[in-house]
Design a protein around this motif. Structure first.
Motif, short mmCIF file in Angstrom:
data_model
loop_
_atom_site.label_atom_id
_atom_site.label_comp_id
_atom_site.label_asym_id
_atom_site.label_seq_id
_atom_site.Cartn_x
_atom_site.Cartn_y
_atom_site.Cartn_z
N TYR A 1 0.85 -1.18 0.00
CA TYR A 1 0.00 0.00 0.00
C TYR A 1 0.89 1.24 0.00
O TYR A 1 1.95 1.24 0.64
N GLU A 2 0.47 2.28 -0.70
CA GLU A 2 1.26 3.50 -0.82
C GLU A 2 0.56 4.66 -0.12
O GLU A 2 -0.67 4.72 -0.06
N GLU A 3 1.37 5.60 0.38
CA GLU A 3 0.81 6.71 1.16
C GLU A 3 0.21 7.78 0.26
O GLU A 3 0.75 8.11 -0.80
N ILE A 4 -0.89 8.36 0.72
CA ILE A 4 -1.49 9.53 0.08
C ILE A 4 -1.71 10.59 1.15
O ILE A 4 -2.02 10.27 2.30
N ARG A 5 -1.54 11.86 0.78
CA ARG A 5 -1.76 12.97 1.69
C ARG A 5 -2.71 13.96 1.02
O ARG A 5 -2.39 14.51 -0.03
N THR A 6 -3.86 14.16 1.64
CA THR A 6 -4.87 15.06 1.07
C THR A 6 -4.94 16.33 1.91
O THR A 6 -4.48 16.36 3.05
N PRO A 7 -5.55 17.41 1.37
CA PRO A 7 -5.63 18.67 2.11
C PRO A 7 -6.42 18.53 3.42
O PRO A 7 -7.29 17.67 3.55
#
Length: 429
Positions: free
Chosen positions: A36-42
């Motif tokens: 799984y890969e990291e995501i960063r949202t506002p």
């Protein structure tokens, strides 16, 4: 003047932050293992993202969101949950066009909900979440649940209960909705005001009501499992089969509906059964949300995910008496004696840090004895002693605190010596 932290928020001080870092690092390692890969949202989104994604009839949208207008008159909302934001990012950035499908993501994020603060439930909360977008395979449902259970298990939790249910596909939910309306209508005036509204908007949410949970009509409500069509029933059986093959114990609870409108098919919660954990036992919850991406103007894309609260995870560890293996020792503390040694001490500390050594020194102008006491408080493994004599000879005394042994080393050879002892030793094995 009120200069305290706002109600429902809390400072995480350095000693406690080490626990957070340990937990996050452990989970990140697990996510990497599961690919799984990291995501960063506002931190904030257009309010419509949550109105459409989470659902207008939910408590989150109706009662708990921090919503404000910016200077351009746009309605913005601090993120109350992670799935809608990730789905919006998936659509906006066309991740559905990536060659590798499904898209498997995780995040650590702050969420904001205006609710009554209580132990482990804050207005600013920290959440770890996972979202898989692009697969309707029941094996993915089992994998997501497995990732959550593995995270808890590898952090040391054992008093856990996994509860699962199926909310069915659109046809099953429509049939069940009709049955609930028929069942609850005679009892409408006996239900709380919120549930009276839910009866016409989303009657399934009545089953999730905290006020009316003990009302006889809820206890006697028809089961969703009796309204699953053949496709939904088969899907749920496959999920259960995969969990059994993984050796993951579970209970089926037909009243588990989750609080957000976007769920369908698999729904699950993980609870703590540790003694003294508290009345609210849920640690994590999630489920499948086929249709959410479409609701946010994306293509028809199945999805599943979960969110787990970090605060509640730490509470569960404490309730089970689990001590995290934290390295709280300082590697090296430099004791500088005499005014002339300060410049050389600053340079030495800089050089050692550039060589990968964890090191600190005194910045309070303390005497030698007080500096040694500071080294003890930091549980320093080595203490470097630099006096004016050592300065002239370009040497430094290295004291190994465990054994008390002390020897003189050339300043030019110091970094190599410490790298051999620290970086080549059991610290990183």
């Amino acid at each position: 003047m009120n200069i305290k932290a706002p109600r429902g928020t809390a400072d995480v001080l350095p000693k406690e932050a080490k626990k957070w870092q340990y937990v996050e690092d452990t989970i990140k390692t697990i996510c990497d293992r599961y690919h799984y890969e990291e995501i960063r949202t506002p931190l904030f989104e257009h309010t419509e993202v949550f109105q459409r994604g989470v659902g207008d009839s939910t408590d989150i949208v109706q009662k708990e969101m921090y919503t404000f207008e910016d200077r351009g008159g746009r309605s913005l909302t601090l993120r109350p949950e992670g799935t809608a934001s990730v789905a919006r990012a998936f659509v906006q950035n066309k991740l559905y066009g990536e060659a590798n499908q499904p898209v498997k993501l995780y995040y650590f994020a702050k969420m904001f909900r205006y609710e009554r603060p209580q132990q482990g439930r804050m207005r600013q909360l920290n959440q770890f979440g996972v979202e898989v977008l692009g697969s309707a395979d029941p094996a993915v449902d089992a994998e997501v649940i497995d990732l959550a259970m593995t995270s808890y298990y590898e952090l040391g939790l054992r008093s856990l209960k996994l509860v699962i249910n199926s909310l069915g596909d659109k046809e099953s939910r429509t049939n069940y909705r009709d049955a609930l309306i028929k069942h609850f209508t005679p009892h409408k005036e006996e239900l709380c005001e919120d549930c009276q509204s839910r009866l016409s908007q989303n009657p399934m949410r009545i089953l999730d009501c905290k006020k009316d949970r003990n009302h006889p009509s809820i206890q006697e409500a028809p089961s969703i499992l009796d309204y699953l069509n053949e496709e939904s029933r088969t899907y749920f059986e496959q999920v259960k089969t995969y969990l059994t093959m993984m050796g993951i114990d579970y209970e089926v609870d037909a009243n588990l509906v989750r609080g957000l409108d976007y769920y369908n098919h698999t729904a699950f919660e993980i609870m703590s059964e540790a003694e003294g954990f508290g009345a609210i036992t849920t640690l994590a919850g999630g489920g499948r949300y086929n249709g959410l991406v479409e609701e946010l103007d994306g293509p028809d894309t199945p999805g599943i995910g979960f969110g787990m609260g970090i605060e509640r995870l730490l509470m569960a560890l404490e309730a089970e008496g689990k001590e995290l293996t934290l390295d709280e020792q300082l590697d090296v503390f430099l004791v500088a004696v005499g005014d002339e040694t300060k410049k050389e001490a600053v340079k030495l500390v800089h050089d050692l840090r550039r060589n990968g050594i964890q090191v600190d020194m005194d910045y309070q102008g303390r005497k030698m004895k007080a500096q040694f006491k500071a080294a003890d408080r930091y549980q320093s493994k080595y203490v470097l002693i630099l006096g004016e004599d050592e300065l002239q000879k370009r040497v430094i005394n290295v004291k190994e605190m465990d054994t008390g042994k002390q020897h003189e080393v050339s300043v030019d050879q110091l970094a190599d010596l410490l790298k051999q002892k620290l970086l080549g030793g059991n610290r990183y094995e």
